[in-house]
Design a protein around this motif. Sequence first.
Motif, PDB file in Angstrom:
ATOM      1  N   MET A 172      14.905  44.149  19.151  1.00  0.00           N
ATOM      2  CA  MET A 172      15.534  42.638  20.045  1.00  0.00           C
ATOM      3  C   MET A 172      15.211  42.224  21.595  1.00  0.00           C
ATOM      4  O   MET A 172      15.424  41.345  22.030  1.00  0.00           O
ATOM      5  N   VAL A 173      15.145  43.096  22.126  1.00  0.00           N
ATOM      6  CA  VAL A 173      14.936  42.883  23.468  1.00  0.00           C
ATOM      7  C   VAL A 173      13.520  42.070  24.033  1.00  0.00           C
ATOM      8  O   VAL A 173      13.536  41.081  24.853  1.00  0.00           O
ATOM      9  N   GLU A 174      12.592  42.788  22.987  1.00  0.00           N
ATOM     10  CA  GLU A 174      11.090  42.343  22.862  1.00  0.00           C
ATOM     11  C   GLU A 174      11.633  40.888  23.032  1.00  0.00           C
ATOM     12  O   GLU A 174      10.496  40.208  23.855  1.00  0.00           O
ATOM     13  N   ALA A 175      12.283  40.740  21.523  1.00  0.00           N
ATOM     14  CA  ALA A 175      12.361  38.757  21.206  1.00  0.00           C
ATOM     15  C   ALA A 175      12.824  37.758  22.713  1.00  0.00           C
ATOM     16  O   ALA A 175      12.091  37.167  22.612  1.00  0.00           O
ATOM     17  N   PHE A 176      13.915  38.359  23.276  1.00  0.00           N
ATOM     18  CA  PHE A 176      14.383  38.179  24.119  1.00  0.00           C
ATOM     19  C   PHE A 176      13.463  37.863  25.264  1.00  0.00           C
ATOM     20  O   PHE A 176      13.290  36.840  26.295  1.00  0.00           O
ATOM     21  N   ASP A 177      12.455  39.335  25.648  1.00  0.00           N
ATOM     22  CA  ASP A 177      11.026  38.901  26.686  1.00  0.00           C
ATOM     23  C   ASP A 177      10.535  37.686  26.674  1.00  0.00           C
ATOM     24  O   ASP A 177      10.308  37.741  27.087  1.00  0.00           O
ATOM     25  N   ARG A 178      10.115  37.562  25.471  1.00  0.00           N
ATOM     26  CA  ARG A 178       8.973  35.798  24.637  1.00  0.00           C
ATOM     27  C   ARG A 178       9.925  35.059  25.462  1.00  0.00           C
ATOM     28  O   ARG A 178       9.997  34.396  25.298  1.00  0.00           O
ATOM     29  N   MET A 179      10.986  35.421  25.477  1.00  0.00           N
ATOM     30  CA  MET A 179      11.951  33.941  25.349  1.00  0.00           C
ATOM     31  C   MET A 179      12.116  33.930  26.452  1.00  0.00           C
ATOM     32  O   MET A 179      11.481  32.505  27.446  1.00  0.00           O
ATOM     33  N   SER A 180      12.688  34.590  27.286  1.00  0.00           N
ATOM     34  CA  SER A 180      12.068  34.918  28.710  1.00  0.00           C
ATOM     35  C   SER A 180      10.560  33.904  29.309  1.00  0.00           C
ATOM     36  O   SER A 180      10.286  32.808  30.106  1.00  0.00           O
ATOM     37  N   THR A 181       9.385  34.557  28.444  1.00  0.00           N
ATOM     38  CA  THR A 181       8.490  34.119  29.056  1.00  0.00           C
ATOM     39  C   THR A 181       7.614  32.796  28.308  1.00  0.00           C
ATOM     40  O   THR A 181       7.692  31.546  29.534  1.00  0.00           O
ATOM     41  N   LEU A 182       9.048  32.191  27.210  1.00  0.00           N
ATOM     42  CA  LEU A 182       8.618  30.682  27.435  1.00  0.00           C
ATOM     43  C   LEU A 182       9.127  30.171  28.332  1.00  0.00           C
ATOM     44  O   LEU A 182       8.690  29.175  28.485  1.00  0.00           O
ATOM     45  N   ARG A 183      10.437  30.540  28.304  1.00  0.00           N
ATOM     46  CA  ARG A 183      10.972  29.901  29.530  1.00  0.00           C
ATOM     47  C   ARG A 183      10.291  28.943  31.211  1.00  0.00           C
ATOM     48  O   ARG A 183      10.367  28.102  31.437  1.00  0.00           O
ATOM     49  N   GLY A 184       9.398  30.279  31.035  1.00  0.00           N
ATOM     50  CA  GLY A 184       8.630  29.862  32.065  1.00  0.00           C
ATOM     51  C   GLY A 184       6.940  28.906  32.335  1.00  0.00           C
ATOM     52  O   GLY A 184       7.104  27.990  33.309  1.00  0.00           O
ATOM     53  N   PHE A 185       7.136  28.264  30.776  1.00  0.00           N
ATOM     54  CA  PHE A 185       6.501  27.301  30.202  1.00  0.00           C
ATOM     55  C   PHE A 185       7.020  26.202  29.870  1.00  0.00           C
ATOM     56  O   PHE A 185       5.809  25.106  30.127  1.00  0.00           O
ATOM     57  N   VAL A 186       8.815  25.927  29.942  1.00  0.00           N
ATOM     58  CA  VAL A 186       9.496  24.951  29.769  1.00  0.00           C
ATOM     59  C   VAL A 186       9.335  24.591  31.392  1.00  0.00           C
ATOM     60  O   VAL A 186       9.597  24.673  32.514  1.00  0.00           O
ATOM     61  N   ASP A 187       9.480  22.658  31.630  1.00  0.00           N
ATOM     62  CA  ASP A 187       9.525  22.096  33.103  1.00  0.00           C
ATOM     63  C   ASP A 187      11.317  22.192  32.865  1.00  0.00           C
ATOM     64  O   ASP A 187      12.063  22.499  31.878  1.00  0.00           O
ATOM     65  N   ASP A 188      11.639  21.381  34.519  1.00  0.00           N
ATOM     66  CA  ASP A 188      12.724  21.994  34.915  1.00  0.00           C
ATOM     67  C   ASP A 188      14.058  21.457  34.337  1.00  0.00           C
ATOM     68  O   ASP A 188      14.932  21.651  34.555  1.00  0.00           O
ATOM     69  N   ASN A 189      13.261  20.089  33.754  1.00  0.00           N
ATOM     70  CA  ASN A 189      14.370  18.936  33.516  1.00  0.00           C
ATOM     71  C   ASN A 189      14.676  18.967  31.627  1.00  0.00           C
ATOM     72  O   ASN A 189      15.045  18.180  31.810  1.00  0.00           O
ATOM     73  N   PHE A 190      14.198  20.340  31.347  1.00  0.00           N
ATOM     74  CA  PHE A 190      14.526  20.439  29.668  1.00  0.00           C
ATOM     75  C   PHE A 190      16.256  20.573  29.613  1.00  0.00           C
ATOM     76  O   PHE A 190      16.456  19.964  28.209  1.00  0.00           O
ATOM     77  N   SER A 191      17.070  21.043  29.975  1.00  0.00           N
ATOM     78  CA  SER A 191      18.557  20.715  29.974  1.00  0.00           C
ATOM     79  C   SER A 191      18.760  19.966  28.978  1.00  0.00           C
ATOM     80  O   SER A 191      18.945  18.603  29.873  1.00  0.00           O
ATOM     81  N   GLY A 192      19.112  19.900  27.762  1.00  0.00           N
ATOM     82  CA  GLY A 192      20.368  18.865  27.063  1.00  0.00           C
ATOM     83  C   GLY A 192      19.716  17.515  26.831  1.00  0.00           C
ATOM     84  O   GLY A 192      20.029  16.885  26.047  1.00  0.00           O
ATOM     85  N   ARG A 193      17.936  18.385  26.857  1.00  0.00           N
ATOM     86  CA  ARG A 193      16.960  17.022  26.117  1.00  0.00           C
ATOM     87  C   ARG A 193      16.926  17.053  24.446  1.00  0.00           C
ATOM     88  O   ARG A 193      17.270  17.950  23.825  1.00  0.00           O
ATOM     89  N   ASP A 194      17.276  15.977  23.678  1.00  0.00           N
ATOM     90  CA  ASP A 194      16.471  15.929  22.764  1.00  0.00           C
ATOM     91  C   ASP A 194      15.816  16.482  21.777  1.00  0.00           C
ATOM     92  O   ASP A 194      14.737  15.971  22.937  1.00  0.00           O
ATOM     93  N   TRP A 195      15.618  16.620  20.319  1.00  0.00           N
ATOM     94  CA  TRP A 195      14.520  17.460  20.276  1.00  0.00           C
ATOM     95  C   TRP A 195      13.454  15.780  20.219  1.00  0.00           C
ATOM     96  O   TRP A 195      11.666  16.369  20.615  1.00  0.00           O
ATOM     97  N   ASN A 196      13.665  15.202  19.266  1.00  0.00           N
ATOM     98  CA  ASN A 196      12.121  14.249  19.411  1.00  0.00           C
ATOM     99  C   ASN A 196      11.868  13.917  21.182  1.00  0.00           C
ATOM    100  O   ASN A 196      10.914  13.070  20.905  1.00  0.00           O
TER     101      ASN A 196
END
Lengths: 302, 416
Positions: free
Chosen positions: B223-247
């Motif tokens: 589970m810790v590793e799954a969360f680590d992968r989430m952190s990795t992905l977080r590094g590839f997301v733009d800064d303005n992602f918060s609250g954006r709709d999926w479409n």
Amino acid sequence: MAATDPMLDSGADFRTRLQAWLPKIVLAPSFAVMVIFVYGFIAFTLYLSFTDSRMLPSYDLVGWQNYERLFRVRQWDTAIINLGIFAGLYIVISTIIGLLLAIFLDQKIRGEGLLRPIFLYPMALSFIVTGTAWKWILDPAIGLETTMHRWGFENFQFDWIKDSDMAIYTIVIAAVWQSSGFVMAMFLAGLRGIDNEILKAAQMDGASNFQMYRRIILPQLRPAFLSAFVILSHLAIKSYDLVVAMTDGGPGTSTWLPALFMYEYTFTRNQMGIGASSAVIMLMTIAAIMVPYLYAELKEQK
Amino acid sequence: MTMMKKLHLGVAALAITATGAVAQEVEVLHWWTSGGEAAALNVLREDLAGGGIGWTDMPVAGGGGSDAMTVLRARVTAGDPPTAVQMLGFAIQDWAAEGALADLNALAEEQNWNEVVPEALQRFSTYEGNWVAAPVNVHSTNWVWANTALMEELGIEQPGTWEEFVAAMQAAQDAGYTALAHGGQAWQDATVFDSMVMGVGGPEFYQAAFVDLDPEALGSDMMVEAFDRMSTLRGFVDDNFSGRDWNLASAMVINGEALFQIMGDWAKGEFVNAGMTAGEEFQCFRVPGTEGTVTFNSDQFAMFNVEDEGDQASQVAMASAVMSPEFQIAFNVVKGSAPARTDIDPSSFDACGQAAMADLAAAGESGGLFGSMAHGHANPPSIQNAMYDVITAHFNGEFDSATAAEEMVTAVELAQ
């Protein structure tokens, strides 16, 4: 004649009796509605908070279990801490700005008639509108930050609304913007109510402007401070729409307030019991602040 | 007095029009409001209109449907449930347990639903052996959507492993693109997390953590590793992602601003709506590490108990229309999902649709077909939301991965 006299008498009697009863008759429906829909539902919520209600209300009592769980849920801590930050800053800053605006407007300046509504108008907007507008203004991709970049200030950075540590402060900014003008109006009314004779007397005794405000005017504004405090603190504790419109509780869960918590747990998470217990805690918080304050203030005035 | 009379007359007039003119009508509560979804729903509406059944639309916007569920609760509590409600997984079970759902057994038996609907789906469409909902589709949530032109420009091959996936995103980021289009809403974070858990621990771990809610699995190193992968992905997301709709995140991939999006196959509807062709202008592939498994959610129309016999008849007509092969094809081609029936000919589906149907069949046979936690098909809403909290808080940097795994254990315990 003799036959009609008693009839007239009883007619007059009926009229006086009706007059005595009329206010009660007129008030009765609204009183009944109030008792049921305010106090009745408070009692119902209190009862629900001791049951195992999940999706729909259930009537099986489980004791204090919901309260125990409530205080172990991390979001509740977040919500309480956020409420502390939000309510504290909101009440203090709105009061200070409102008071200063009122004092400056009270200097017999030209154009007061124009300035007053300009400051007061934000209150005419609902928190939803305020929230949506400020969401756009503060959104780094479309609002203030982009605009400043376009004007040539390349290093300008203001992305608090997307930062989980700072987002709660953007809510304070929007709320203060909305309420300061209203507080100003209350203080302005208070200032206008101060007896000019006292001020003239003080002036003759050689009091400076600062001393006059500190010693005479501000103490006389106590009722205005009380109203401001009462109105602002209940606005703060019930704050829900502003958060929903601005951040929807995010980023993550960092801008949750107790009202949002109550709604989420009761209506989207099927944990109505915990939601009800959080509502009870909110009510008790308001009561704990308001009752002693009102009691002290109202008693003194007598 | 006259007021009351007028009111009575008005009510009587209303009642006459309601029973007389539009006897056959369904009122449908749903949250399909984005372009592709609305187009897909239109297929059903027209299908029913062909049979003379009116349609009262009751859309409640909001991706995960939580707002729609709130509206529903108010309607049912007030004793006025809609005819049919779009619903997901455990929500159906909860409402069935409250005794609020109608019985579709007669129709199901007549049309042999037991044979054609996969068992993993029946788990949600039936309650105590009775059919209470008609499944519309099977969405799988472990898809990556990619912009082909951008992949070619960057010289990226379809990644087969997690490492290659990360390398591809790194290349996009280095070239100044957003590597991963993502909307920072709790359910979207959780959708991605589904794939991370499946990718790290495989089906057994997924089952233990999300379905059996085993505290040891929830707090484990995996589970810790799954969360680590989430952190990795977080590094590839733009800064303005918060609250954006999926479409809107899908639009970033469509416009070529972003390389990948991890999202359920409803995203395909957006791509198709934008005039792109599957397998050519855009690519779909399983989240690296989750090949051979499918995490699904299934949109269903749950039928509520309604008093009126005319309403009951139109309810059955609607359920029958939903389950007809013609509708399943027409709808799912537009919506981007796979049909809920296994006996459908895949030839009218595009490349991604055919891949989805093949994957679904294979996963169903190999035991790799799992309900998605993020979409309420692995555990009940209270637990699902408790998991959301932890996942989204971690994704927004409130916890490190080890704390997040510990919080997972506590959050699940409190929600049970």
